[in-house]
Design a protein around this motif. Sequence first.
Motif, PDB file in Angstrom:
ATOM      1  N   SER A 232      -8.727  -2.541  -7.382  1.00 57.36           N
ATOM      2  CA  SER A 232      -8.869  -3.924  -6.899  1.00 57.36           C
ATOM      3  C   SER A 232      -7.830  -4.834  -7.542  1.00 57.36           C
ATOM      4  O   SER A 232      -6.891  -5.274  -6.883  1.00 57.36           O
ATOM      5  CB  SER A 232     -10.283  -4.441  -7.182  1.00 57.36           C
ATOM      6  N   TRP A 233      -7.972  -5.106  -8.842  1.00 55.88           N
ATOM      7  CA  TRP A 233      -7.088  -6.094  -9.484  1.00 55.88           C
ATOM      8  C   TRP A 233      -5.626  -5.633  -9.474  1.00 55.88           C
ATOM      9  O   TRP A 233      -4.747  -6.314  -8.947  1.00 55.88           O
ATOM     10  CB  TRP A 233      -7.549  -6.364 -10.913  1.00 55.88           C
ATOM     11  N   LEU A 234      -5.370  -4.454 -10.042  1.00 57.12           N
ATOM     12  CA  LEU A 234      -3.990  -3.972 -10.128  1.00 57.12           C
ATOM     13  C   LEU A 234      -3.425  -3.665  -8.743  1.00 57.12           C
ATOM     14  O   LEU A 234      -2.273  -4.019  -8.431  1.00 57.12           O
ATOM     15  CB  LEU A 234      -3.919  -2.732 -11.022  1.00 57.12           C
ATOM     16  N   ALA A 235      -4.206  -3.022  -7.897  1.00 58.64           N
ATOM     17  CA  ALA A 235      -3.728  -2.689  -6.552  1.00 58.64           C
ATOM     18  C   ALA A 235      -3.430  -3.951  -5.740  1.00 58.64           C
ATOM     19  O   ALA A 235      -2.477  -3.972  -4.951  1.00 58.64           O
ATOM     20  CB  ALA A 235      -4.760  -1.832  -5.819  1.00 58.64           C
ATOM     21  N   THR A 236      -4.219  -5.010  -5.937  1.00 57.10           N
ATOM     22  CA  THR A 236      -3.974  -6.250  -5.207  1.00 57.10           C
ATOM     23  C   THR A 236      -2.674  -6.900  -5.646  1.00 57.10           C
ATOM     24  O   THR A 236      -1.912  -7.422  -4.816  1.00 57.10           O
ATOM     25  CB  THR A 236      -5.146  -7.232  -5.401  1.00 57.10           C
ATOM     26  N   ILE A 237      -2.390  -6.878  -6.941  1.00 63.42           N
ATOM     27  CA  ILE A 237      -1.107  -7.409  -7.422  1.00 63.42           C
ATOM     28  C   ILE A 237       0.047  -6.631  -6.797  1.00 63.42           C
ATOM     29  O   ILE A 237       1.022  -7.213  -6.296  1.00 63.42           O
ATOM     30  CB  ILE A 237      -1.034  -7.337  -8.960  1.00 63.42           C
ATOM     31  N   LEU A 238      -0.072  -5.314  -6.808  1.00 63.76           N
ATOM     32  CA  LEU A 238       0.990  -4.477  -6.241  1.00 63.76           C
ATOM     33  C   LEU A 238       1.152  -4.742  -4.742  1.00 63.76           C
ATOM     34  O   LEU A 238       2.275  -4.828  -4.233  1.00 63.76           O
ATOM     35  CB  LEU A 238       0.675  -2.998  -6.485  1.00 63.76           C
ATOM     36  N   TRP A 239       0.028  -4.878  -4.028  1.00 62.92           N
ATOM     37  CA  TRP A 239       0.104  -5.126  -2.592  1.00 62.92           C
ATOM     38  C   TRP A 239       0.684  -6.505  -2.302  1.00 62.92           C
ATOM     39  O   TRP A 239       1.447  -6.684  -1.347  1.00 62.92           O
ATOM     40  CB  TRP A 239      -1.270  -4.969  -1.958  1.00 62.92           C
ATOM     41  N   ASN A 240       0.339  -7.499  -3.121  1.00 60.14           N
ATOM     42  CA  ASN A 240       0.914  -8.830  -2.944  1.00 60.14           C
ATOM     43  C   ASN A 240       2.432  -8.805  -3.142  1.00 60.14           C
ATOM     44  O   ASN A 240       3.176  -9.471  -2.412  1.00 60.14           O
ATOM     45  CB  ASN A 240       0.283  -9.823  -3.925  1.00 60.14           C
ATOM     46  N   LEU A 241       2.880  -8.041  -4.132  1.00 63.07           N
ATOM     47  CA  LEU A 241       4.324  -7.896  -4.341  1.00 63.07           C
ATOM     48  C   LEU A 241       4.991  -7.288  -3.114  1.00 63.07           C
ATOM     49  O   LEU A 241       6.048  -7.745  -2.673  1.00 63.07           O
ATOM     50  CB  LEU A 241       4.591  -7.031  -5.577  1.00 63.07           C
ATOM     51  N   ALA A 242       4.360  -6.237  -2.565  1.00 61.14           N
ATOM     52  CA  ALA A 242       4.916  -5.604  -1.370  1.00 61.14           C
ATOM     53  C   ALA A 242       4.907  -6.574  -0.187  1.00 61.14           C
ATOM     54  O   ALA A 242       5.881  -6.648   0.575  1.00 61.14           O
ATOM     55  CB  ALA A 242       4.112  -4.346  -1.033  1.00 61.14           C
ATOM     56  N   SER A 243       3.830  -7.343  -0.036  1.00 61.43           N
ATOM     57  CA  SER A 243       3.716  -8.278   1.088  1.00 61.43           C
ATOM     58  C   SER A 243       4.744  -9.396   1.016  1.00 61.43           C
ATOM     59  O   SER A 243       5.196  -9.901   2.051  1.00 61.43           O
ATOM     60  CB  SER A 243       2.299  -8.880   1.122  1.00 61.43           C
ATOM     61  N   GLN A 244       5.124  -9.795  -0.196  1.00 59.69           N
ATOM     62  CA  GLN A 244       6.119 -10.849  -0.356  1.00 59.69           C
ATOM     63  C   GLN A 244       7.531 -10.356  -0.079  1.00 59.69           C
ATOM     64  O   GLN A 244       8.392 -11.119   0.345  1.00 59.69           O
ATOM     65  CB  GLN A 244       6.046 -11.424  -1.771  1.00 59.69           C
ATOM     66  N   ARG A 245       7.774  -9.056  -0.301  1.00 61.07           N
ATOM     67  CA  ARG A 245       9.132  -8.520  -0.203  1.00 61.07           C
ATOM     68  C   ARG A 245       9.422  -7.794   1.104  1.00 61.07           C
ATOM     69  O   ARG A 245      10.586  -7.587   1.450  1.00 61.07           O
ATOM     70  CB  ARG A 245       9.391  -7.559  -1.376  1.00 61.07           C
ATOM     71  N   LEU A 246       8.381  -7.390   1.818  1.00 61.92           N
ATOM     72  CA  LEU A 246       8.563  -6.554   3.005  1.00 61.92           C
ATOM     73  C   LEU A 246       7.929  -7.207   4.224  1.00 61.92           C
ATOM     74  O   LEU A 246       7.063  -8.075   4.101  1.00 61.92           O
ATOM     75  CB  LEU A 246       7.924  -5.176   2.785  1.00 61.92           C
ATOM     76  N   SER A 247       8.361  -6.780   5.403  1.00 60.13           N
ATOM     77  CA  SER A 247       7.737  -7.259   6.636  1.00 60.13           C
ATOM     78  C   SER A 247       6.345  -6.658   6.774  1.00 60.13           C
ATOM     79  O   SER A 247       6.020  -5.631   6.169  1.00 60.13           O
ATOM     80  CB  SER A 247       8.586  -6.849   7.842  1.00 60.13           C
ATOM     81  N   ALA A 248       5.503  -7.303   7.593  1.00 57.37           N
ATOM     82  CA  ALA A 248       4.140  -6.813   7.796  1.00 57.37           C
ATOM     83  C   ALA A 248       4.138  -5.412   8.402  1.00 57.37           C
ATOM     84  O   ALA A 248       3.282  -4.588   8.072  1.00 57.37           O
ATOM     85  CB  ALA A 248       3.361  -7.775   8.697  1.00 57.37           C
ATOM     86  N   SER A 249       5.097  -5.128   9.279  1.00 58.64           N
ATOM     87  CA  SER A 249       5.119  -3.805   9.917  1.00 58.64           C
ATOM     88  C   SER A 249       5.432  -2.704   8.918  1.00 58.64           C
ATOM     89  O   SER A 249       4.836  -1.627   8.961  1.00 58.64           O
ATOM     90  CB  SER A 249       6.127  -3.791  11.063  1.00 58.64           C
ATOM     91  N   LEU A 250       6.367  -2.950   7.980  1.00 55.95           N
ATOM     92  CA  LEU A 250       6.676  -1.932   6.979  1.00 55.95           C
ATOM     93  C   LEU A 250       5.523  -1.793   5.984  1.00 55.95           C
ATOM     94  O   LEU A 250       5.168  -0.682   5.578  1.00 55.95           O
ATOM     95  CB  LEU A 250       7.971  -2.280   6.239  1.00 55.95           C
ATOM     96  N   CYS A 251       4.915  -2.916   5.594  1.00 51.48           N
ATOM     97  CA  CYS A 251       3.735  -2.838   4.734  1.00 51.48           C
ATOM     98  C   CYS A 251       2.645  -2.004   5.401  1.00 51.48           C
ATOM     99  O   CYS A 251       1.983  -1.189   4.761  1.00 51.48           O
ATOM    100  CB  CYS A 251       3.207  -4.239   4.432  1.00 51.48           C
ATOM    101  N   GLY A 252       2.488  -2.231   6.707  1.00 51.55           N
ATOM    102  CA  GLY A 252       1.486  -1.471   7.430  1.00 51.55           C
ATOM    103  C   GLY A 252       1.738   0.022   7.365  1.00 51.55           C
ATOM    104  O   GLY A 252       0.813   0.819   7.170  1.00 51.55           O
ATOM    105  N   GLN A 253       2.993   0.425   7.511  1.00 48.90           N
ATOM    106  CA  GLN A 253       3.308   1.847   7.447  1.00 48.90           C
ATOM    107  C   GLN A 253       3.026   2.423   6.068  1.00 48.90           C
ATOM    108  O   GLN A 253       2.594   3.571   5.925  1.00 48.90           O
ATOM    109  CB  GLN A 253       4.776   2.068   7.810  1.00 48.90           C
ATOM    110  N   LEU A 254       3.238   1.620   5.022  1.00 45.78           N
ATOM    111  CA  LEU A 254       3.004   2.097   3.663  1.00 45.78           C
ATOM    112  C   LEU A 254       1.522   2.351   3.391  1.00 45.78           C
ATOM    113  O   LEU A 254       1.182   3.084   2.458  1.00 45.78           O
ATOM    114  CB  LEU A 254       3.557   1.099   2.643  1.00 45.78           C
ATOM    115  N   ILE A 255       0.642   1.745   4.205  1.00 46.54           N
ATOM    116  CA  ILE A 255      -0.788   1.982   4.011  1.00 46.54           C
ATOM    117  C   ILE A 255      -1.139   3.442   4.279  1.00 46.54           C
ATOM    118  O   ILE A 255      -2.179   3.931   3.835  1.00 46.54           O
ATOM    119  CB  ILE A 255      -1.618   1.039   4.916  1.00 46.54           C
ATOM    120  N   VAL A 256      -0.259   4.165   4.983  1.00 47.18           N
ATOM    121  CA  VAL A 256      -0.490   5.600   5.203  1.00 47.18           C
ATOM    122  C   VAL A 256      -0.662   6.324   3.869  1.00 47.18           C
ATOM    123  O   VAL A 256      -1.392   7.313   3.779  1.00 47.18           O
ATOM    124  CB  VAL A 256       0.667   6.216   6.018  1.00 47.18           C
TER     125      VAL A 256
END
Length: 297
Positions: A232-256
């Motif tokens: 939760s806490w650490l994963a959310t920080i990491l995901w927020n970093l990814a969301s700020q740096r990448l497009s939503a479509s690429l973030c979506g693919q990384l959820i795989v």
Amino acid sequence: MTAGILAGLAAGALWGLVFVAPRMVPGYAPVDFAAGRFVAYGAIAAAMMLLGLRTRRRPTLRQAGAALGFSVLGFTGYYLLLVLAIRDAGTEVPTLIIGTIPIWVMLLGKPGHLRWGALAPGLLLTLAGLGLMMSAPHGVAGEGLPPHYARGLLLAAASLVCWTVFAIGNAAWLKRHPEVNATDWANWLGVATGLGAVVLWLAAGSGLKTLEVQADGSLFAILSIATGFGSSWLATILWNLASQRLSASLCGQLIVSETLFALLYSFAWDGRWPTWAQWLACGLFTLGILASIKAHR
């Protein structure tokens, strides 16, 4: 871009743990496990905010309201539905339903400048992997489907909708508010999630006497803290970093990567190897991630 990709993959590895953790404490109700994890997340986030009270940014009333709404979509509401789905349908099929989130996020979050033809290879590889995994046999030979299997599939679909909306909306919110950094937003979400988890437990959780008689209380506490901190806490920080740096479509693919790790943890917990079809599906998932990264470069 590389930092964003690595952050997204690391978040997926941590999220994958939440698919198998409920199976380690089967005596606890889904509401209890969801509440335990998110109360721990809220406590950690509140402690981090107190430690940085003089230096960290504090949310406005509007930002606090946004954090509360996103916390329901991406945490308490989503995870409660997922835990209920795992209870009714087992681990693997709900994992695969959640695994379609990348497809929906890619379709709904594609940048305007990116051609559909560039996304097609990654999208088709992911679809092929999901199709192959869904067609592979699940569980132990000779076992029938769980009695509430269909209900579990519906609950998994509802959790998919929640998190898809969260993924797209969260990325858009962060891009509209560049003054809010990833850690602050994770803390605000955490406090909102912790408060929501307390309400959830009071409304639908087991009573204290019921929890006290459970034989594996120590394991439940350890899993709650571990998933509250890591997933939760650490994963959310990491995901927020990814969301700020990448497009939503690429973030979506990384959820795989969440699906890949969830399957890996599930197979390890069951003490069995994937079938050849499941190995091939995992390979297709990996190729889909690589193809999508190449398209976005």
